[in-house]
Design a protein around this motif. Structure first.
Motif, short mmCIF file in Angstrom:
data_model
loop_
_atom_site.label_atom_id
_atom_site.label_comp_id
_atom_site.label_asym_id
_atom_site.label_seq_id
_atom_site.Cartn_x
_atom_site.Cartn_y
_atom_site.Cartn_z
N GLY A 174 0.83 -1.19 0.00
CA GLY A 174 0.00 0.00 0.00
C GLY A 174 0.87 1.24 0.00
N ALA A 175 0.68 2.08 1.02
CA ALA A 175 1.49 3.29 1.12
C ALA A 175 2.77 3.07 1.92
CB ALA A 175 0.67 4.40 1.78
N THR A 176 2.97 1.83 2.39
CA THR A 176 4.11 1.52 3.25
C THR A 176 5.17 0.75 2.49
OG1 THR A 176 2.63 1.39 5.17
CG2 THR A 176 4.81 0.40 5.40
N VAL A 177 6.42 1.11 2.70
CA VAL A 177 7.54 0.37 2.14
C VAL A 177 8.13 -0.53 3.23
CG1 VAL A 177 9.83 0.51 1.09
CG2 VAL A 177 8.07 2.20 0.49
N VAL A 178 8.17 -1.84 2.96
CA VAL A 178 8.72 -2.80 3.91
C VAL A 178 10.14 -3.15 3.49
CG1 VAL A 178 8.48 -5.11 4.90
CG2 VAL A 178 6.44 -3.75 4.42
N HIS A 179 11.09 -2.95 4.37
CA HIS A 179 12.49 -3.29 4.11
C HIS A 179 12.76 -4.69 4.66
CE1 HIS A 179 13.87 0.78 2.84
NE2 HIS A 179 12.81 1.15 3.56
N ALA A 180 12.69 -5.70 3.77
CA ALA A 180 12.88 -7.08 4.22
C ALA A 180 14.35 -7.41 4.41
CB ALA A 180 12.25 -8.05 3.21
N LEU A 181 15.22 -6.89 3.54
CA LEU A 181 16.67 -7.06 3.67
C LEU A 181 17.34 -5.71 3.47
CD1 LEU A 181 17.33 -10.34 1.62
CD2 LEU A 181 17.27 -10.12 4.11
N ARG A 182 18.44 -5.51 4.20
CA ARG A 182 19.14 -4.23 4.15
C ARG A 182 20.65 -4.47 4.01
NH1 ARG A 182 15.76 -0.22 7.03
NH2 ARG A 182 13.93 -1.25 7.92
N GLY A 183 21.14 -4.45 2.79
CA GLY A 183 22.58 -4.50 2.55
C GLY A 183 23.27 -5.76 3.03
N VAL A 184 22.72 -6.92 2.68
CA VAL A 184 23.27 -8.19 3.16
C VAL A 184 24.44 -8.65 2.30
CG1 VAL A 184 22.77 -10.66 3.40
CG2 VAL A 184 21.14 -8.96 4.25
N ASP A 185 25.55 -9.00 2.95
CA ASP A 185 26.69 -9.66 2.32
C ASP A 185 26.77 -11.08 2.89
OD1 ASP A 185 27.37 -7.29 1.04
OD2 ASP A 185 28.86 -6.74 2.55
N LEU A 186 26.76 -12.08 2.01
CA LEU A 186 26.79 -13.47 2.49
C LEU A 186 27.35 -14.37 1.40
CD1 LEU A 186 26.00 -15.53 4.74
CD2 LEU A 186 23.84 -15.82 3.52
N ASP A 187 28.23 -15.30 1.79
CA ASP A 187 28.69 -16.37 0.92
C ASP A 187 28.16 -17.69 1.46
OD1 ASP A 187 30.13 -14.55 -0.58
OD2 ASP A 187 32.02 -14.95 0.46
N LEU A 188 27.57 -18.50 0.58
CA LEU A 188 27.22 -19.87 0.93
C LEU A 188 28.26 -20.76 0.26
CD1 LEU A 188 25.37 -21.89 2.27
CD2 LEU A 188 23.87 -21.81 0.28
N LEU A 189 29.05 -21.45 1.06
CA LEU A 189 30.21 -22.17 0.56
C LEU A 189 29.85 -23.57 0.08
CD1 LEU A 189 32.68 -21.15 3.42
CD2 LEU A 189 32.20 -19.94 1.27
N ALA A 190 30.65 -24.09 -0.82
CA ALA A 190 30.41 -25.42 -1.36
C ALA A 190 30.45 -26.46 -0.25
CB ALA A 190 31.45 -25.74 -2.43
N GLY A 191 29.41 -27.27 -0.16
CA GLY A 191 29.37 -28.38 0.77
C GLY A 191 29.07 -28.06 2.21
N GLU A 192 28.87 -26.78 2.55
CA GLU A 192 28.65 -26.46 3.96
C GLU A 192 27.18 -26.57 4.34
OE1 GLU A 192 29.35 -22.57 5.59
OE2 GLU A 192 28.43 -21.55 3.90
N LEU A 193 26.95 -26.70 5.65
CA LEU A 193 25.61 -26.67 6.21
C LEU A 193 25.48 -25.38 7.01
CD1 LEU A 193 23.73 -29.67 7.81
CD2 LEU A 193 23.34 -27.32 8.53
N LEU A 194 24.58 -24.52 6.56
CA LEU A 194 24.38 -23.20 7.14
C LEU A 194 23.01 -23.15 7.80
CD1 LEU A 194 25.84 -20.27 6.94
CD2 LEU A 194 24.10 -19.81 5.21
N VAL A 195 22.93 -22.64 9.02
CA VAL A 195 21.64 -22.44 9.69
C VAL A 195 21.39 -20.94 9.82
CG1 VAL A 195 20.44 -22.62 11.90
CG2 VAL A 195 21.51 -24.64 10.91
#
Length: 231
Positions: free
Chosen positions: A14-35
């Protein structure tokens, strides 16, 4: 495997802007388990959707290996999901009229280099339930069918959104053991969203989100097996 740089996501409500993410830096590495941990509204699901090509950033960069997906269109993202990504959600989304092995074959029939459907079910401990219909399976067994279906195309990236959210503790451990086995034996980079802090002990890394930002990243020197999680 996957890299996010300066990723932000805004939604117009509507008239509201929702900021779901703000400037995220992330690496998901090969074979890792991330929570991924964080309260409701912290941006976990939005982050997972962007990692999996179900959504696109408002700002920032997204790359998979050498492929720049930042400006990818719907067709390119569909191909990315089909070839490289497996999804497991809180609700199992099985087709009631198909057996466990038939539900898994829905994926193997359209995959380039699929695992045998029966082998995928064996990987999650359901070799004795191949020909059972969803109504004949417990909630935990249905979730493990959903995991088998996700991994049968042998994805490089396995994304799980609250996979134990609808399960009791005992059944949740069985589901986490299945995900842990898939991660270790297939080498799929695995990201699990959860509200349960204890599940973080099984991860290689724990990423905590708050208000659309990464609040902290912790590495477990010795990740715990799911059976040792202190629920």
């Amino acid at each position: 495997m996957v890299r996010l740089r300066g990723v932000s996501k805004r939604y117009q409500m509507g008239a509201t802007v929702v900021h779901a993410l703000r400037g995220v830096d992330l690496d998901l590495l090969a074979g890792e388990l991330l929570v991924l941990l964080g309260p409701s509204g912290s941006g976990k699901s939005t982050l997972l959707n962007i990692l999996g090509g179900l959504d696109v950033p408002t700002e920032g960069e997204l790359t998979y290996g050498d492929h720049d997906l930042t400006g990818a269109g719907p067709d390119e993202l569909t191909e990315y999901r089909r070839r490289h990504v497996g999804f497991v959600f809180q609700f199992y989304n099985l087709i009631p009229s198909l057996t466990a092995v038939e539900n898994v074959r829905l994926v193997t029939d359209i995959s380039e280099h699929p695992m045998d459907a029966a082998a995928a079910l064996d990987l999650v401990g359901l070799s004795e339930r191949l020909h059972h219909y969803p109504a004949q399976l417990s909630g935990g067994e249905q979730q493990r069918v959903a995991i088998a279906r996700a991994v049968a195309k042998q994805p490089q990236l396995l994304l799980c959104d609250e996979p134990t959210g609808a399960l009791d503790v005992k059944t949740g451990v069985l589901v986490l053991e299945a995900l842990h086995r898939v991660n270790r034996e297939l080498g799929s980079s695995t990201a699990i969203i959860t509200h349960n802090e204890a599940i973080g002990s099984m991860a290689d890394r724990v990423v905590r989100l708050r208000d659309g930002r990464i609040a902290s990243v912790e590495r477990n020197a010795t990740p715990a097996p799911p059976s040792d999680i202190a629920w």
